[in-house]
Design a protein around this motif. Sequence first.
Motif, PDB file in Angstrom:
ATOM      1  N   SER A   1     -99.162 -47.312  53.129  1.00  0.00           N
ATOM      2  CA  SER A   1    -100.657 -47.159  52.585  1.00  0.00           C
ATOM      3  C   SER A   1    -101.724 -46.326  52.253  1.00  0.00           C
ATOM      4  N   GLN A   2    -101.191 -45.329  52.567  1.00  0.00           N
ATOM      5  CA  GLN A   2    -102.268 -44.127  52.292  1.00  0.00           C
ATOM      6  C   GLN A   2    -101.465 -43.860  51.027  1.00  0.00           C
ATOM      7  N   GLU A   3    -100.813 -43.262  50.666  1.00  0.00           N
ATOM      8  CA  GLU A   3    -100.472 -43.342  49.023  1.00  0.00           C
ATOM      9  C   GLU A   3    -100.531 -43.803  48.332  1.00  0.00           C
ATOM     10  N   LEU A   4    -100.503 -45.479  48.695  1.00  0.00           N
ATOM     11  CA  LEU A   4    -100.474 -46.823  47.787  1.00  0.00           C
ATOM     12  C   LEU A   4    -102.509 -46.385  47.217  1.00  0.00           C
ATOM     13  N   GLN A   5    -102.764 -46.574  48.114  1.00  0.00           N
ATOM     14  CA  GLN A   5    -104.464 -45.764  47.663  1.00  0.00           C
ATOM     15  C   GLN A   5    -104.316 -44.333  46.498  1.00  0.00           C
ATOM     16  N   ALA A   6    -104.016 -43.804  47.340  1.00  0.00           N
ATOM     17  CA  ALA A   6    -104.169 -42.698  46.461  1.00  0.00           C
ATOM     18  C   ALA A   6    -103.390 -42.297  44.753  1.00  0.00           C
ATOM     19  N   PHE A   7    -102.725 -43.247  44.722  1.00  0.00           N
ATOM     20  CA  PHE A   7    -101.756 -43.502  43.366  1.00  0.00           C
ATOM     21  C   PHE A   7    -102.673 -44.665  42.792  1.00  0.00           C
ATOM     22  N   GLY A   8    -103.367 -45.455  43.069  1.00  0.00           N
ATOM     23  CA  GLY A   8    -103.973 -46.091  42.553  1.00  0.00           C
ATOM     24  C   GLY A   8    -105.066 -46.029  42.672  1.00  0.00           C
TER      25      GLY A   8
ATOM     26  N   LYS B   1    -119.387 -52.355  70.105  1.00  0.00           N
ATOM     27  CA  LYS B   1    -118.839 -51.854  68.816  1.00  0.00           C
ATOM     28  C   LYS B   1    -120.211 -53.114  67.848  1.00  0.00           C
ATOM     29  N   THR B   2    -121.219 -52.332  66.831  1.00  0.00           N
ATOM     30  CA  THR B   2    -121.424 -53.098  66.007  1.00  0.00           C
ATOM     31  C   THR B   2    -120.881 -54.240  64.859  1.00  0.00           C
ATOM     32  N   PRO B   3    -121.841 -55.234  64.412  1.00  0.00           N
ATOM     33  CA  PRO B   3    -120.602 -55.829  63.362  1.00  0.00           C
ATOM     34  C   PRO B   3    -119.913 -55.069  62.663  1.00  0.00           C
ATOM     35  N   GLN B   4    -120.743 -54.249  62.079  1.00  0.00           N
ATOM     36  CA  GLN B   4    -120.529 -53.441  60.721  1.00  0.00           C
ATOM     37  C   GLN B   4    -119.733 -53.003  61.655  1.00  0.00           C
ATOM     38  N   GLU B   5    -119.128 -51.806  62.445  1.00  0.00           N
ATOM     39  CA  GLU B   5    -118.265 -51.217  62.942  1.00  0.00           C
ATOM     40  C   GLU B   5    -117.297 -51.948  63.286  1.00  0.00           C
ATOM     41  N   GLN B   6    -117.409 -53.429  63.563  1.00  0.00           N
ATOM     42  CA  GLN B   6    -115.844 -54.173  63.964  1.00  0.00           C
ATOM     43  C   GLN B   6    -115.474 -54.404  62.046  1.00  0.00           C
ATOM     44  N   GLN B   7    -116.555 -54.432  61.312  1.00  0.00           N
ATOM     45  CA  GLN B   7    -115.799 -54.873  59.938  1.00  0.00           C
ATOM     46  C   GLN B   7    -114.932 -53.501  59.603  1.00  0.00           C
ATOM     47  N   PHE B   8    -115.611 -52.616  59.701  1.00  0.00           N
ATOM     48  CA  PHE B   8    -115.173 -51.318  59.366  1.00  0.00           C
ATOM     49  C   PHE B   8    -113.572 -51.549  59.861  1.00  0.00           C
ATOM     50  N   LEU B   9    -113.914 -51.386  61.232  1.00  0.00           N
ATOM     51  CA  LEU B   9    -112.422 -51.142  61.531  1.00  0.00           C
ATOM     52  C   LEU B   9    -111.046 -52.585  61.367  1.00  0.00           C
ATOM     53  N   ASP B  10    -111.809 -53.622  61.261  1.00  0.00           N
ATOM     54  CA  ASP B  10    -111.161 -54.455  61.056  1.00  0.00           C
ATOM     55  C   ASP B  10    -110.431 -53.897  60.026  1.00  0.00           C
ATOM     56  N   ALA B  11    -111.260 -54.247  58.814  1.00  0.00           N
ATOM     57  CA  ALA B  11    -110.406 -53.721  57.831  1.00  0.00           C
ATOM     58  C   ALA B  11    -109.681 -52.388  57.017  1.00  0.00           C
ATOM     59  N   PHE B  12    -109.852 -51.612  58.174  1.00  0.00           N
ATOM     60  CA  PHE B  12    -109.138 -49.993  57.893  1.00  0.00           C
ATOM     61  C   PHE B  12    -108.095 -50.471  58.228  1.00  0.00           C
ATOM     62  N   ARG B  13    -107.859 -51.037  59.885  1.00  0.00           N
ATOM     63  CA  ARG B  13    -106.701 -51.325  59.977  1.00  0.00           C
ATOM     64  C   ARG B  13    -105.607 -52.712  59.501  1.00  0.00           C
ATOM     65  N   LYS B  14    -106.580 -53.534  58.599  1.00  0.00           N
ATOM     66  CA  LYS B  14    -105.497 -54.108  57.708  1.00  0.00           C
ATOM     67  C   LYS B  14    -105.313 -53.382  56.979  1.00  0.00           C
ATOM     68  N   LEU B  15    -105.426 -52.447  55.813  1.00  0.00           N
ATOM     69  CA  LEU B  15    -105.348 -51.104  54.533  1.00  0.00           C
ATOM     70  C   LEU B  15    -104.857 -50.177  54.944  1.00  0.00           C
ATOM     71  N   LEU B  16    -105.027 -49.087  56.148  1.00  0.00           N
ATOM     72  CA  LEU B  16    -104.728 -48.117  56.613  1.00  0.00           C
ATOM     73  C   LEU B  16    -103.703 -48.145  56.991  1.00  0.00           C
ATOM     74  N   PRO B  17    -102.619 -49.498  57.433  1.00  0.00           N
ATOM     75  CA  PRO B  17    -102.489 -49.375  59.031  1.00  0.00           C
ATOM     76  C   PRO B  17    -101.616 -48.404  59.331  1.00  0.00           C
ATOM     77  N   SER B  18    -100.696 -47.577  57.896  1.00  0.00           N
ATOM     78  CA  SER B  18     -99.525 -46.589  58.106  1.00  0.00           C
ATOM     79  C   SER B  18    -100.734 -44.657  59.431  1.00  0.00           C
ATOM     80  N   LEU B  19    -102.138 -45.214  59.380  1.00  0.00           N
ATOM     81  CA  LEU B  19    -102.603 -44.371  59.780  1.00  0.00           C
ATOM     82  C   LEU B  19    -103.540 -44.981  61.301  1.00  0.00           C
ATOM     83  N   LYS B  20    -102.587 -43.940  62.283  1.00  0.00           N
ATOM     84  CA  LYS B  20    -103.142 -45.239  63.673  1.00  0.00           C
ATOM     85  C   LYS B  20    -104.266 -44.666  63.824  1.00  0.00           C
ATOM     86  N   SER B  21    -105.704 -45.858  64.375  1.00  0.00           N
ATOM     87  CA  SER B  21    -106.623 -46.012  64.656  1.00  0.00           C
ATOM     88  C   SER B  21    -106.821 -46.196  66.340  1.00  0.00           C
TER      89      SER B  21
END
Length: 231
Positions: free
Chosen positions: A142-149, A84-104
């Motif tokens: 989490s995906q609904e929280l974001q969508a409402f926001g 993984k590139t640094p940019q890819e790892q950064q995205f993956l870490d953020a995704f798992r933290k901010l959208l934990p209800s979507l499996k990755s």
Amino acid sequence: MAESLFNPSSIYNSLKQQKLLPQQSATHSLGSNSGTYLPDRNLMFAPAVTDEDSKNTLAHEMSHAAQHSLLLPAAEQIAKKSDKTPQEQQFLDAFRKLLPSLKSGAKLSDRLRATKEQDKLTEALFKNKAPKDAYNTYRTKSQELQAFGVGSMSQKGQPTNQLNNLHLDPTMASEFSLLMNLYENLGAPLKEEATKQRQTLIDKASAKPGRYADIPFSTMYVDPFRDTTKD
């Protein structure tokens, strides 16, 4: 608020760039919901933008399309990579933290911990928990929280469908924006491969007989959130 704080045209443009705009039915609805997104076939039931409430609804459902067609496929592709590139790892870490209800590919324990953190944030930022049903409706995945926001921050004035969540909506919309920005910074080859895999799944699901075969859907060839006063 006099002006909207989130520009939903950015979602439209990102989906259009990857040729993953959802097919929309603006005249039908499912049950009592004002809008619905069906991830498996990339279909969306949402009204055309005629006022601020309909803009809220469409932005809400479009954010789901971005979550399932852009963010999740990219996270799944990155999770499989050993280099993984640094940019890819950064995205993956953020995704798992901010959208934990979507499996990755994340461990269940990590997803549960991230979900608990989201629950605490929701409870802390929802300014007025009365009436209770409004708070309980909002405090969900989490995906609904974001969508409402995103929906609330896309319309001008105080949203009518949620009450006094003045801190939570901007925070959730900001989390979505962060993920989308990190996504845009990913390399084109990875995004293209993620798009290819996503389209394959959509095509496979769409090939099966469905209950929506008689409902007319159309592609949004023009940005529905554009300023029509300039047309």
